[in-house]
Design a protein around this motif. Structure first.
Motif, PDB file in Angstrom:
ATOM      1  N   MET A   1       0.833  -1.204   0.000  1.00  0.00           N
ATOM      2  CA  MET A   1       0.000   0.000   0.000  1.00  0.00           C
ATOM      3  C   MET A   1       0.871   1.260   0.000  1.00  0.00           C
ATOM      4  O   MET A   1       0.579   2.218  -0.711  1.00  0.00           O
ATOM      5  N   LEU A   2       1.945   1.256   0.771  1.00  0.00           N
ATOM      6  CA  LEU A   2       2.837   2.415   0.799  1.00  0.00           C
ATOM      7  C   LEU A   2       3.544   2.601  -0.538  1.00  0.00           C
ATOM      8  O   LEU A   2       3.734   3.729  -0.997  1.00  0.00           O
TER       9      LEU A   2
ATOM     10  N   ARG B   1       2.451   1.749  -3.506  1.00  0.00           N
ATOM     11  CA  ARG B   1       1.499   2.204  -4.530  1.00  0.00           C
ATOM     12  C   ARG B   1       1.140   3.668  -4.366  1.00  0.00           C
ATOM     13  O   ARG B   1       0.865   4.357  -5.338  1.00  0.00           O
ATOM     14  N   ASN B   2       1.110   4.159  -3.144  1.00  0.00           N
ATOM     15  CA  ASN B   2       0.720   5.547  -2.888  1.00  0.00           C
ATOM     16  C   ASN B   2       1.905   6.500  -2.924  1.00  0.00           C
ATOM     17  O   ASN B   2       1.739   7.686  -2.660  1.00  0.00           O
ATOM     18  N   ARG B   3       3.093   6.013  -3.239  1.00  0.00           N
ATOM     19  CA  ARG B   3       4.281   6.860  -3.297  1.00  0.00           C
ATOM     20  C   ARG B   3       4.183   7.774  -4.507  1.00  0.00           C
ATOM     21  O   ARG B   3       3.812   7.340  -5.597  1.00  0.00           O
ATOM     22  N   PRO B   4       4.527   9.050  -4.337  1.00  0.00           N
ATOM     23  CA  PRO B   4       4.463   9.955  -5.488  1.00  0.00           C
ATOM     24  C   PRO B   4       5.500   9.562  -6.538  1.00  0.00           C
ATOM     25  O   PRO B   4       6.542   9.011  -6.229  1.00  0.00           O
TER      26      PRO B   4
END
Length: 83
Positions: free
Chosen positions: A58-59, A61-64
């Motif tokens: 999850m982290l 995938r949400n990384r800019p």
């Protein structure tokens, strides 16, 4: 976090194996656990791995996205840098 998880798993896994020992049976001086205990130990490791992988995925995938580097090749169809 990795060290803490390793210690917790070592203690929990040791308790699982200790709870499933075959009394009076030794192999090279070490007590033996039942096959069920060993399978439970392996299953616990798998479940804990999945529980650790979910927030990591999850982290990730949400990384800019990384900023564009001037002069770097662009993907086809993407807007040109600096235009």
């Amino acid at each position: 976090m990795l060290a803490l998880g390793s210690v917790v798993f070592s203690f929990a896994g040791g308790e699982v194996l200790k709870a499933t020992r075959i009394s009076g049976t030794l192999a090279d001086g070490a007590p033996l656990s039942t096959a069920t205990g060993v399978y439970l130990y392996v299953a616990m490791a798998g479940v804990l791995f999945v529980l650790a992988a979910v927030p990591a995925i999850m982290l990730a995938r949400n990384r800019p996205a990384a900023p564009a580097v001037p002069g770097a090749p662009q993907r086809p169809g993407s807007p040109a840098v600096g235009r």
